[in-house]
Design an enzyme around this catalytic site. Sequence first.
Site, PDB file in Angstrom:
ATOM      1  N   CYS A   1       8.699  -7.991   7.967  1.00  0.00           N
ATOM      2  CA  CYS A   1       7.833  -8.746   9.130  1.00  0.00           C
ATOM      3  C   CYS A   1       6.331  -7.957   8.930  1.00  0.00           C
ATOM      4  CB  CYS A   1       8.436  -8.255  10.419  1.00  0.00           C
ATOM      5  SG  CYS A   1       8.490  -6.545  10.830  1.00  0.00           S
ATOM      6  N   HIS A   2       5.907  -7.041   8.154  1.00  0.00           N
ATOM      7  CA  HIS A   2       4.846  -6.798   8.224  1.00  0.00           C
ATOM      8  C   HIS A   2       3.942  -7.746   7.396  1.00  0.00           C
ATOM      9  CE1 HIS A   2       6.351  -5.100   4.211  1.00  0.00           C
ATOM     10  NE2 HIS A   2       5.383  -5.203   3.759  1.00  0.00           N
TER      11      HIS A   2
ATOM     12  N   TYR B   1       1.724 -16.352  11.423  1.00  0.00           N
ATOM     13  CA  TYR B   1       2.894 -16.691  12.232  1.00  0.00           C
ATOM     14  C   TYR B   1       3.203 -18.330  12.237  1.00  0.00           C
ATOM     15  CZ  TYR B   1       2.872 -11.777  14.048  1.00  0.00           C
ATOM     16  OH  TYR B   1       2.830 -10.630  14.186  1.00  0.00           O
TER      17      TYR B   1
ATOM     18  N   ASN C   1      12.983  -7.520  14.895  1.00  0.00           N
ATOM     19  CA  ASN C   1      13.453  -7.290  13.537  1.00  0.00           C
ATOM     20  C   ASN C   1      13.717  -5.653  13.411  1.00  0.00           C
ATOM     21  OD1 ASN C   1      13.844  -6.644  10.710  1.00  0.00           O
ATOM     22  ND2 ASN C   1      11.900  -6.811  10.323  1.00  0.00           N
TER      23      ASN C   1
ATOM     24  N   GLU D   1       0.763  -3.153  -1.121  1.00  0.00           N
ATOM     25  CA  GLU D   1       1.337  -4.599  -1.810  1.00  0.00           C
ATOM     26  C   GLU D   1       0.095  -5.176  -2.459  1.00  0.00           C
ATOM     27  OE1 GLU D   1       5.316  -5.067   1.027  1.00  0.00           O
ATOM     28  OE2 GLU D   1       3.750  -6.606   0.979  1.00  0.00           O
TER      29      GLU D   1
END
Length: 164
Positions: A133-134, A102, A125, A160
């Site tokens: 945003c993850h 953040y 979002n 990912e």
Amino acid sequence: MNLSYATTGTPAGPFTTVVDGDGVVLASGWTTDVAELLRLARLAGPAAQRDDVGDTTKAVRAYHEGDLTAIDAVPVRQHSGEFLMHAWDVLRRVPAGTPITYSEFAVRSGRPPAIRAAAQACGRNAAALFVPCHRVLRLDGTLGGFRWGLPVKRWLLDFEAARQ
């Protein structure tokens, strides 16, 4: 406004995307509750259910098949104040497999001390996955919050990371 939506099965759960008549993503998330997505994006329905929503559904499927960049070019439109709009654009440039904190997100958004505002951008979002945003974590590397649940966030980050 002409709205339509489609729900796609994914390994992380059902994923619903709401688009306008031009195929621009207005809301999305791991839910089948279209009314929730419409509320989140502050949209007045109704939205017509479709089997798919064209290129957007193709991008969702391609992402879940391992093409992590498939979602990058999908157009998204959200409405809010100047900072949130900018912060969402910044989020779209965070590459898959390289989560940030953040604090880093606040710096990239041009407001280093505004860590809470950066977190608010994630929380507000309405276009999950397309505005990733993850990919934002707490300073200590833990997950923090995620509207669609921490198991979904963990799955996305692991998915990912495994493809980098």
